[in-house]
Scaffold this motif. Structure first.
Motif, PDB file in Angstrom:
ATOM      1  N   ILE A 224      97.326   5.730 -52.694  1.00 61.68           N
ATOM      2  CA  ILE A 224      97.063   6.928 -51.882  1.00 61.68           C
ATOM      3  C   ILE A 224      96.676   6.528 -50.467  1.00 61.68           C
ATOM      4  N   GLU A 225      95.868   5.461 -50.349  1.00 62.93           N
ATOM      5  CA  GLU A 225      95.499   4.994 -49.008  1.00 62.93           C
ATOM      6  C   GLU A 225      96.725   4.559 -48.218  1.00 62.93           C
ATOM      7  N   GLU A 226      97.730   4.070 -48.895  1.00 61.30           N
ATOM      8  CA  GLU A 226      98.966   3.682 -48.222  1.00 61.30           C
ATOM      9  C   GLU A 226      99.954   4.844 -48.100  1.00 61.30           C
ATOM     10  N   GLN A 227      99.520   6.043 -48.521  1.00 54.42           N
ATOM     11  CA  GLN A 227     100.358   7.253 -48.466  1.00 54.42           C
ATOM     12  C   GLN A 227     101.597   7.153 -49.347  1.00 54.42           C
ATOM     13  N   ASN A 228     101.527   6.343 -50.394  1.00 52.39           N
ATOM     14  CA  ASN A 228     102.622   6.222 -51.346  1.00 52.39           C
ATOM     15  C   ASN A 228     102.248   7.048 -52.581  1.00 52.39           C
ATOM     16  N   LEU A 229     102.450   8.382 -52.477  1.00 50.82           N
ATOM     17  CA  LEU A 229     101.964   9.278 -53.519  1.00 50.82           C
ATOM     18  C   LEU A 229     102.735   9.114 -54.817  1.00 50.82           C
ATOM     19  N   GLN A 266      99.149  17.925 -53.607  1.00 53.81           N
ATOM     20  CA  GLN A 266      99.437  17.478 -52.249  1.00 53.81           C
ATOM     21  C   GLN A 266     100.942  17.305 -52.032  1.00 53.81           C
TER      22      GLN A 266
END
Length: 490
Positions: A224-229, A266
């Protein structure tokens, strides 16, 4: 004893008198002395019994420390960490027990008991004592315990030192150590974000059972921190579908279920989000969060009737939760959207009448204090009697404030200090009462065993005095009957 000497003198005198002047009354004198001998034998037996009932000799310090260690072991087996720590501290800190074979074990048990009470500061010192002994059998367990405290306190220097020590002992670390090292890497605030994520990801990939669910959860968080949902959902699904064998696993699985709902929400997939939220069991502490976020997912999916149903029972389910007013406001918005204006107005009035006075009261308190931050510091650090926020803040504000991690931590410290003060005052009162008890009767009244021994000693002393008088009387009687008048005075 004095009466024994009197008995010998009386017997000698009677024997001499009876031998020189045999008379009919001599047999009665001998019988009297025999009775006195029997009484003396009984007194000696009572004396031996009194000695057996006397106080035990004081234990040598090393023996006492060994016994306290064994008592502490039993408390550890019972899971009573507080009393175990008290007993083990007494044993470990005894100088006469410093070279005992069980001291290393006792020190490790003490450190573990302190850690389980979240007293990592005190536990860290005891772990260092164990690790300072190269022959300690518990070095690996001590490293794991000390590492857990270092990670909890975010002491990166201690983490690095313990890691170096761990690798010097064995080539492959156990799962617990691997998990703690991965968590420490995730906490690193001194590294660039990309490097921190890369290190933590690599570290969590090495973690296996029994910390597998925790590792999967953190790997999802890192994605999630890397925006790889999409990749994050894969990790969370592995965690959510796994078998939970311990209470900690159940808690982590509930977190993964909640995270799946949030990630899908999201990503715009309200149906999947609602499905994952619904998987959170109603017994979970996360159920209220899941219900509220389910209502929001229904709103995004334009399923207003179902959203209204969810927001209606949240205030009843968790009336003290900060989510209760939020859900009530959302309920009012939904009623307004559905054209149910009277019900919407009533719902808004509930919010106004319930929470507006709380807001006004808090505003008044803050305006009196000037700087809100300084007022907060003074509120948390207030000295004097036991700390209670209830007389200072409104009841609703107290419930919400204590759910904040920072406020709860501060209150915990203050209440711990107040509890320690109360314990000291109670100990002082006990000491005063003990001193008063010890001053009465020369201390005899304070101990039942001493009272019994003193009573037996008095009985023996009285019997000895009576026996001594009987021997004197027997000697006088023998002299009266056996000696000539001119020798009786002698």
């Amino acid at each position: 004893m004095t009466f024994r000497r009197t008995r010998v003198a009386a017997a000698a005198l009677a024997a001499a008198a009876l031998g020189a002047f045999p008379r009919a009354g001599s047999a009665r004198g001998a019988d009297a002395l025999d009775r006195r001998d029997q009484e003396t034998q009984a007194i000696e037996e009572r004396l031996a019994a009194a000695e057996r009932l006397g106080l035990r000799p004081e234990e040598p310090p090393a023996v006492h420390a060994q016994r306290r260690f064994e008592d502490g072991q039993r408390q550890v087996q019972l899971g009573d960490w507080l009393h175990a720590a008290v007993m083990l501290t007494e044993a470990v800190d005894e100088p006469a027990w410093a070279d005992a074979p069980d001291r290393a074990e006792a020190t490790w048990l003490l450190a573990d008991a302190l850690r389980r009470q979240d007293l990592c500061g005190a536990a860290r010192v005891r772990y260092q004592e164990v690790l300072a002994r190269p022959d300690a059998a518990r070095r690996t367990e001590a490293i794991a315990g000390a590492l857990e405290c270092a990670v909890k306190e975010r002491r990166q220097g201690d983490v690095d030192r313990l890691l170096a020590l761990e690798r010097s002992l064995r080539a492959e670390s156990p799962p617990e150590v691997l998990y703690l090292l991965a968590k420490a890497a995730w906490q690193r605030a001194d590294l660039p974000p990309a490097e921190r994520i890369a290190r933590a990801t690599e570290a969590f990939e090495k973690v296996g059972p029994p910390f597998q669910l925790q590792a999967w959860y953190f790997q999802g968080v890192l994605q999630i921190e890397e925006q790889n949902l999409h990749r994050a959902t894969q990790w969370f699904e592995q965690c959510a579908r796994a078998d939970a064998r311990t209470d900690r696993d159940v808690e982590v699985r509930d977190l993964c279920l909640l995270a799946l709902g949030r990630v899908h929400s999201q990503m715009g997939d309200s149906a999947a989000a609602i499905s994952w939220y619904a998987a959170v069991p109603w017994t979970s502490p996360r159920f209220a969060d899941a219900a509220y976020e389910t209502a929001l997912a229904y709103v995004r999916a334009k399923r207003y009737d179902e959203a209204l149903r969810m927001t209606s029972f949240i205030p009843e389910l968790e009336p003290d939760s900060p989510l209760a007013p939020e859900a009530t406001v959302v309920k009012g918005h939904l009623l307004l959207r559905l054209g149910r204006y009277a019900e919407a107005t009533e719902t808004y009035n509930v919010v106004i009448n319930t929470y507006a006075p709380v807001r006004d009261e808090i505003d008044a308190i803050l305006s009196m204090g000037g700087d809100p931050l300084r007022y907060y510091d003074e509120l948390i650090g207030r000295r004097g009697s036991a700390f209670e926020v209830a007389p200072i803040l409104p009841a609703v504000a107290v419930r919400w404030a204590t759910t904040s991690h920072e406020v709860a931590t501060a209150l915990g410290f203050v209440r711990a200090v107040d509890s320690a003060r109360a314990d000291v005052a109670e100990a002082r009162d006990v000491a005063v009462r003990l001193e008063g008890l010890l001053e009465r009767g020369g201390g005899i009244d304070a101990f039942a065993t001493l009272q019994r021994a003193y009573a037996h000693a008095q009985a023996v002393e009285n019997a000895a005095a009576r026996a001594e008088g009987a021997y004197v009387a027997a000697a006088a009687d023998a002299a009266e009957r056996a000696l000539q008048p001119e020798r009786r005075g002698e």
